[in-house]
Every structure is written in structure tokens, then in C-alpha cells.
Design a protein around this motif. Structure first.
Motif, PDB file in Angstrom:
ATOM      1  N   VAL A  36      -2.183  -1.410   3.739  1.00  0.00           N
ATOM      2  CA  VAL A  36      -1.424  -2.690   3.403  1.00  0.00           C
ATOM      3  C   VAL A  36      -2.105  -4.262   3.515  1.00  0.00           C
ATOM      4  N   PRO A  37      -2.530  -5.453   2.772  1.00  0.00           N
ATOM      5  CA  PRO A  37      -3.478  -6.580   2.625  1.00  0.00           C
ATOM      6  C   PRO A  37      -3.126  -7.452   4.095  1.00  0.00           C
ATOM      7  N   LEU A  38      -3.384  -7.721   5.102  1.00  0.00           N
ATOM      8  CA  LEU A  38      -2.891  -8.692   5.734  1.00  0.00           C
ATOM      9  C   LEU A  38      -4.210 -10.324   5.466  1.00  0.00           C
ATOM     10  N   ALA A  78       8.222   2.080  -3.288  1.00  0.00           N
ATOM     11  CA  ALA A  78       8.685   0.409  -4.480  1.00  0.00           C
ATOM     12  C   ALA A  78       8.384  -0.876  -2.834  1.00  0.00           C
ATOM     13  N   LEU A  79       8.195  -0.417  -1.507  1.00  0.00           N
ATOM     14  CA  LEU A  79       8.203  -1.629  -1.096  1.00  0.00           C
ATOM     15  C   LEU A  79       6.671  -1.589  -0.308  1.00  0.00           C
ATOM     16  N   ARG A  80       5.960  -0.191  -0.868  1.00  0.00           N
ATOM     17  CA  ARG A  80       3.815  -0.691  -0.992  1.00  0.00           C
ATOM     18  C   ARG A  80       4.302  -1.298  -1.583  1.00  0.00           C
ATOM     19  N   SER A  81       4.798  -1.432  -3.156  1.00  0.00           N
ATOM     20  CA  SER A  81       4.773  -2.505  -4.736  1.00  0.00           C
ATOM     21  C   SER A  81       4.925  -3.648  -4.243  1.00  0.00           C
ATOM     22  N   ALA A  82       6.381  -3.441  -3.661  1.00  0.00           N
ATOM     23  CA  ALA A  82       6.715  -5.491  -3.032  1.00  0.00           C
ATOM     24  C   ALA A  82       5.747  -6.178  -2.264  1.00  0.00           C
ATOM     25  N   VAL A  83       5.197  -5.177  -1.153  1.00  0.00           N
ATOM     26  CA  VAL A  83       3.878  -6.306  -0.453  1.00  0.00           C
ATOM     27  C   VAL A  83       2.507  -6.513  -1.138  1.00  0.00           C
ATOM     28  N   GLU A  84       2.253  -5.402  -2.202  1.00  0.00           N
ATOM     29  CA  GLU A  84       1.217  -5.469  -2.873  1.00  0.00           C
ATOM     30  C   GLU A  84       1.577  -7.021  -3.958  1.00  0.00           C
ATOM     31  N   GLY A  85       2.872  -6.855  -4.415  1.00  0.00           N
ATOM     32  CA  GLY A  85       2.862  -8.383  -5.452  1.00  0.00           C
ATOM     33  C   GLY A  85       2.823  -9.509  -4.882  1.00  0.00           C
TER      34      GLY A  85
END
Length: 280
Positions: A36-38, A78-85
Motif C-alpha cells: 500500500v503506497p504511503l 475495490a478498496l485497493r483500487s480506490a487507495v491506489e487511485g
């Protein structure tokens, strides 16, 4: 949907500004923790980025992540995609700031969502930046939040707000929400509906909204409205905020912490060990 407790702004005849390219905004370096990018940032740089996005008419959203967000992102596509977006995701949880430091990165402290919101409101009271509040337990709680923010930050322009139902909303309802937000013409929309709903909502609504910046801040609405007490400073600094919150809401939170915290420690230990092996 907006009510009389919010500032009433007549609709602007001008068309919405066209979004600018992300490359026109300040660069925010991000480092992956368990994929997860921070963001390697702090409060002032995050606020400066928000101001730049507003000034340039961008259309972006920002996430805040605790351990819960990181671990859920590993299982919820879906959460991963949202965070990455997102434009970037700040390390809201103290363990994530420690993790970034353990990987050798210079980061002073976490960027705590409630504190980021408070500092943004303090700055906006001086600059006239316009804010919209989306979330809260119900409309009464949203009114209380609005009142307390205005009392704490005189001059703060809260131009609208809406507390959505807990059920899934229809497309017609989402369209109505978008119309209400766009009519209010906010610069920043604060989203407080919890993980993973707020991240998915921002990703889904981003193209429907003219506001330059959306920021998901989870429990910040309850904290600032005075509905839920925050952990003492020493517990926050020690990474024990989760224990304080568990005591406040044991039935809701015990499974989350029992499941995610040990898995995060184990998973990050492996990442750290791998990074040590490859470090010159």
C-alpha cells in the motif's frame, strides 16, 4: 440536501473549471508498506498540496490509512483500487509512520486524519477556502460538527453538508448528492463515513464532483463533533490508540484488531527483513 445551518451560496453561472494534470501539482513521494503506497509527507506539506490543488482546479482525492486500511486493502480489491487511485495516502496510524522509518525513510510523525482536518479548517478560516462535510452518524450529528468547527475556527466557511444513510444508495440518490455538492461549490469535501466506504465513495464520485479535493478522514467527524473521545496524547504517540478505541467500542472493534494487528506485525517483519537483505 443542504440545510439552513450551512452557508447559502447562490449558484454560479460560470462553468466548472477544467481539471489540471496531476503533473502540475507538487510531487508527493510514496513508499509501499505491505503493497500500500504511503506518502512521505507532514501536515504542512499535505496542506500546501491541498491548497495547490484548489488553486489549480485539480480533481483529486486523498486517503488516510491506519493499519486497518492497509490490511483490508490486501483482501478487498475495490478498496485497493480506490487507495491506489488517490493522489496520495497519508500514514494516519502511528505504526505506519514507524514502519516507514524502519525502512529508512525520513518521516517525523504520522499525519493523523482528525488533526489534518483541524489544521486545514484553521488555515481555511484565514484564507476563505470553502468546505463541505459528507458523513456523520446522522444529520443532527452533522449539525453539531458544523457548529463546533465554526466555534473553534471563526470565519470557517462550511458551505454544505449531508449525512448519508447507512444502506447502499441508489444511482438517483448519488446523482442528487453530486448536484447538492456541486451547487455548494466547495473547494474541499471532507468525507467521514469510515473505511472502506469512504475510499470507495471518493473513487466512485470523483468524476461527478467539481470540488478540487476530496479527503477521507474516518472517525474525525465523531471526534470533532464531541461524540467520541480521542485517546490521550501519550497513547497516540505510543501507538496505543487502538487500545483506547477498543475500550470505547469493544463489540465493534475487537475482531478488527485481533485479526489485523498480528498479521500486520508479521507481514511487515517479513518486508523489513527483505529490505535489510537487499540494502547495500
Amino acid at each position: 440536501m443542504s440545510t439552513s445551518s450551512f452557508e447559502v451560496i447562490p449558484p454560479s453561472p460560470a462553468s466548472a473549471p477544467q481539471p489540471v494534470a496531476a503533473s502540475a501539482l507538487p510531487v508527493v513521494e510514496q513508499i509501499s508498506v505491505l503493497d500500500v503506497p504511503l506518502a512521505l509527507t507532514d501536515y504542512e506539506r499535505a496542506l500546501d498540496w491541498i491548497d495547490a490543488a484548489v488553486a489549480t482546479g485539480a480533481r483529486e482525492y486523498v486517503c488516510v490509512a491506519a493499519v486497518h486500511t492497509v490490511m483490508e486493502s490486501r483482501e478487498d480489491e475495490a478498496l485497493r483500487s480506490a487507495v491506489e487511485g488517490a493522489a496520495f495516502t497519508v500514514p494516519d496510524g502511528q505504526p505506519l509512520a514507524w514502519a516507514l522509518r524502519a525502512l529508512g525513510h525520513d518521516i517525523d510523525s504520522r499525519v493523523y486524519g482528525p488533526e489534518l482536518m483541524a489544521r486545514a479548517c484553521e488555515r481555511a478560516a484565514r484564507t476563505g477556502q470553502r468546505h463541505y462535510l459528507y458523513g456523520g452518524r446522522d444529520q443532527s450529528a452533522l449539525f453539531k460538527l458544523t457548529l463546533r468547527l465554526r466555534q473553534r475556527f471563526p470565519g470557517l466557511r462550511i458551505v454544505g453538508g449531508y449525512s448519508p444513510p447507512f444502506r447502499a444508495m441508489s444511482e438517483a440518490e448519488l446523482d442528487a448528492v453530486a448536484v447538492d455538492i456541486n451547487r455548494a461549490r466547495p473547494d474541499v469535501v471532507w468525507v467521514g463515513i469510515g473505511v472502506p466506504k469512504q475510499e470507495k465513495w471518493m473513487a466512485a464520485m470523483r468524476d461527478r464532483l467539481d470540488a478540487p479535493v476530496l479527503v477521507g478522514v474516518g472517525a474525525a467527524f465523531d471526534f470533532h463533533a464531541g461524540l467520541v473521545p480521542q485517546a490521550p496524547g501519550w497513547m497516540q504517540r505510543s501507538g496505543l490508540e487502538w487500545l483506547y478505541r477498543l475500550k470505547q467500542e469493544p463489540r465493534r472493534l475487537w475482531k478488527r484488531y485481533a485479526r489485523h494487528n498480528p498479521r500486520f506485525v508479521t507481514g511487515f517483519a517479513k518486508q523489513w527483513a527483505a529490505a535489510r537483505r537487499t540494502r547495500p
